[in-house]
Write a protein that holds these residues in place. Structure first.
Motif, short mmCIF file in Angstrom:
data_model
loop_
_atom_site.label_atom_id
_atom_site.label_comp_id
_atom_site.label_asym_id
_atom_site.label_seq_id
_atom_site.Cartn_x
_atom_site.Cartn_y
_atom_site.Cartn_z
N ALA A 192 -46.88 14.78 3.96
CA ALA A 192 -45.83 13.86 3.55
C ALA A 192 -46.42 12.59 2.95
O ALA A 192 -45.94 12.08 1.93
CB ALA A 192 -44.93 13.52 4.74
N ALA A 193 -47.47 12.09 3.58
CA ALA A 193 -48.12 10.88 3.07
C ALA A 193 -48.79 11.14 1.72
O ALA A 193 -48.77 10.28 0.83
CB ALA A 193 -49.14 10.38 4.08
N ALA A 194 -49.36 12.34 1.55
CA ALA A 194 -49.99 12.69 0.27
C ALA A 194 -48.94 12.75 -0.84
O ALA A 194 -49.20 12.32 -1.97
CB ALA A 194 -50.71 14.03 0.39
N ASP A 199 -46.48 10.31 -5.59
CA ASP A 199 -45.20 9.93 -6.20
C ASP A 199 -45.19 8.45 -6.57
O ASP A 199 -44.60 8.06 -7.58
CB ASP A 199 -44.05 10.25 -5.25
CG ASP A 199 -42.70 9.96 -5.86
OD1 ASP A 199 -42.34 10.63 -6.85
OD2 ASP A 199 -41.99 9.06 -5.34
N ALA A 200 -45.84 7.62 -5.76
CA ALA A 200 -45.88 6.18 -6.03
C ALA A 200 -46.66 5.86 -7.30
O ALA A 200 -46.50 4.76 -7.87
CB ALA A 200 -46.49 5.44 -4.84
N ASP A 212 -43.99 15.71 -13.53
CA ASP A 212 -45.20 14.88 -13.56
C ASP A 212 -45.94 14.96 -12.23
O ASP A 212 -47.17 15.08 -12.20
CB ASP A 212 -44.82 13.43 -13.88
CG ASP A 212 -46.04 12.59 -14.18
OD1 ASP A 212 -46.63 12.75 -15.26
OD2 ASP A 212 -46.42 11.77 -13.31
N ASN A 213 -45.21 14.93 -11.13
CA ASN A 213 -45.85 15.04 -9.82
C ASN A 213 -46.54 16.39 -9.67
O ASN A 213 -47.67 16.48 -9.16
CB ASN A 213 -44.81 14.86 -8.70
CG ASN A 213 -44.40 13.41 -8.52
OD1 ASN A 213 -45.10 12.50 -8.95
ND2 ASN A 213 -43.27 13.19 -7.88
N PHE A 214 -45.86 17.45 -10.10
CA PHE A 214 -46.45 18.78 -10.00
C PHE A 214 -47.72 18.88 -10.83
O PHE A 214 -48.75 19.39 -10.37
CB PHE A 214 -45.45 19.84 -10.44
CG PHE A 214 -45.98 21.25 -10.34
CD1 PHE A 214 -45.86 21.96 -9.16
CD2 PHE A 214 -46.62 21.85 -11.42
CE1 PHE A 214 -46.35 23.25 -9.05
CE2 PHE A 214 -47.12 23.13 -11.32
CZ PHE A 214 -46.99 23.84 -10.14
N VAL A 215 -47.66 18.41 -12.07
CA VAL A 215 -48.80 18.52 -12.98
C VAL A 215 -49.99 17.72 -12.46
O VAL A 215 -51.14 18.18 -12.50
CB VAL A 215 -48.41 18.05 -14.39
CG1 VAL A 215 -49.64 17.91 -15.28
CG2 VAL A 215 -47.44 19.04 -15.02
#
Length: 318
Positions: A192-194, A199-200, A212-215
């Motif tokens: 969760a922290a990762a 995401d931040a 974008d997060n996935f890539v």
């Protein structure tokens, strides 16, 4: 004798009605018409009353059918996402207990990538095979080495089909171009922290935040060099991206099978980006891109690109 001839032969044309019978029948018919005209004037209104419920019923059936399709689609997507999440978190648990390959003194951890990427020009697109070998030294302060065979496409910077480049920290194409894109020590070890950590860092790139997060997670993992604890956290983080789904028994470019983890991006006509992982080690063993619509010669759900990735320990670098 055929059926039509038989039917005609059953008709008796020799018996004609008498004039008296015709007169009586005509009188009865006219009387029936007159009586019907006097009693059925409201008929159009009654028909309208009967028709409207039928229209309402038909519209209800159509709406129910559409709703059923939408619900079924959402249920399917939810089931796929649930399966992917469960699989990724199981893989993350196994990865923590996996003993990574470790390069000894004067050895290298080699990430070997065999890639088949498309190259396009005015005549269309065709597949082009490339080889990328990244040698990470045991001493992080020593030089890394990149050997690259560009195939039919000369190197973007060198203009040559074959290049060998050396740089500290894998920054082969400049100070801002580290091969691994991140300091592994910065990755939180909790899933969760990762996810929150990555995401931040979103700055508006890609077609959507989720893409974008996935890539960016895939870019880190596909290096083949991420230590097991951080790799496990990133796999858990991937399970938290909306729309992520899993496909079993997908072969990489060299024929090694694993589980493909990916998502379809609606803003790219459903194009699907995937990483193929070994669920027992959490290592990325390849990547795949699938078309979402007919584009540049590719039909729906066809492979646009495919790679194979293997991590080993070697004694020398080019």
């Amino acid at each position: 004798m055929d059926e039509l001839t038989l039917l005609r032969n059953t008709r008796d044309d020799s018996r004609e009605p008498s004039p008296k019978a015709l007169t009586a029948g005509r009188a009865a018919l006219l009387g029936s018409i007159a009586a019907d005209g006097a009693t059925t004037a409201p008929a159009p209104h009654r028909k309208h009353q009967r028709w409207m419920p039928r229209l309402t019923w038909a519209a209800g059936v159509a709406a129910a059918a559409i709703m059923g399709v939408l619900i079924a689609g959402n249920v399917t997507l939810s089931a796929q996402s649930a399966y992917a999440s469960d699989m990724l978190r199981t893989a993350a648990t196994r990865t923590i207990h996996y003993a990574d390959l470790v390069a000894g003194s004067e050895q290298y951890l080699l990430s070997h990538t065999h890639a088949r990427w498309g190259i396009c020009d005015s005549t269309g697109c065709k597949p082009n095979d490339q080889i990328l070998d990244v040698y990470m030294p045991a001493d992080p302060e020593a030089e890394w080495t990149l050997y690259r065979d560009w195939g039919d496409m000369p190197g973007v910077l060198t203009g040559e089909s074959i290049e060998t480049t050396r740089a500290v920290d894998g920054r082969f194409y400049g100070p801002e171009s580290s091969w691994v894109n991140v300091d592994y020590a910065d990755i939180p070890l909790d899933g969760a922290a990762a996810y929150e950590w990555l995401d931040a860092q979103y700055n508006g790139g890609s077609a959507s935040r989720d893409e974008d997060n996935f890539v960016r997670m895939a870019d880190i993992l596909r290096s083949g060099l991420v230590p097991a604890p951080q790799r496990a956290a990133l796999l858990d983080a991937l399970s938290r991206i909306p729309g992520v789904a899993a496909t079993d028994n997908v072969a990489n470019l060299d024929g090694v099978t694993g589980v493909a983890i990916g998502r379809n991006e609606p803003l790219r006509a459903g194009e699907r980006q995937e990483i193929i992982i070994d669920p027992n080690t959490g290592l990325v063993i390849g990547e795949r891109a699938m078309s979402g619509a007919t584009l540049f010669g590719w039909g729906p759900n066809e492979e646009i690109s495919l790679t194979a990735i293997e991590t080993t320990v070697v004694d020398t670098a080019p």
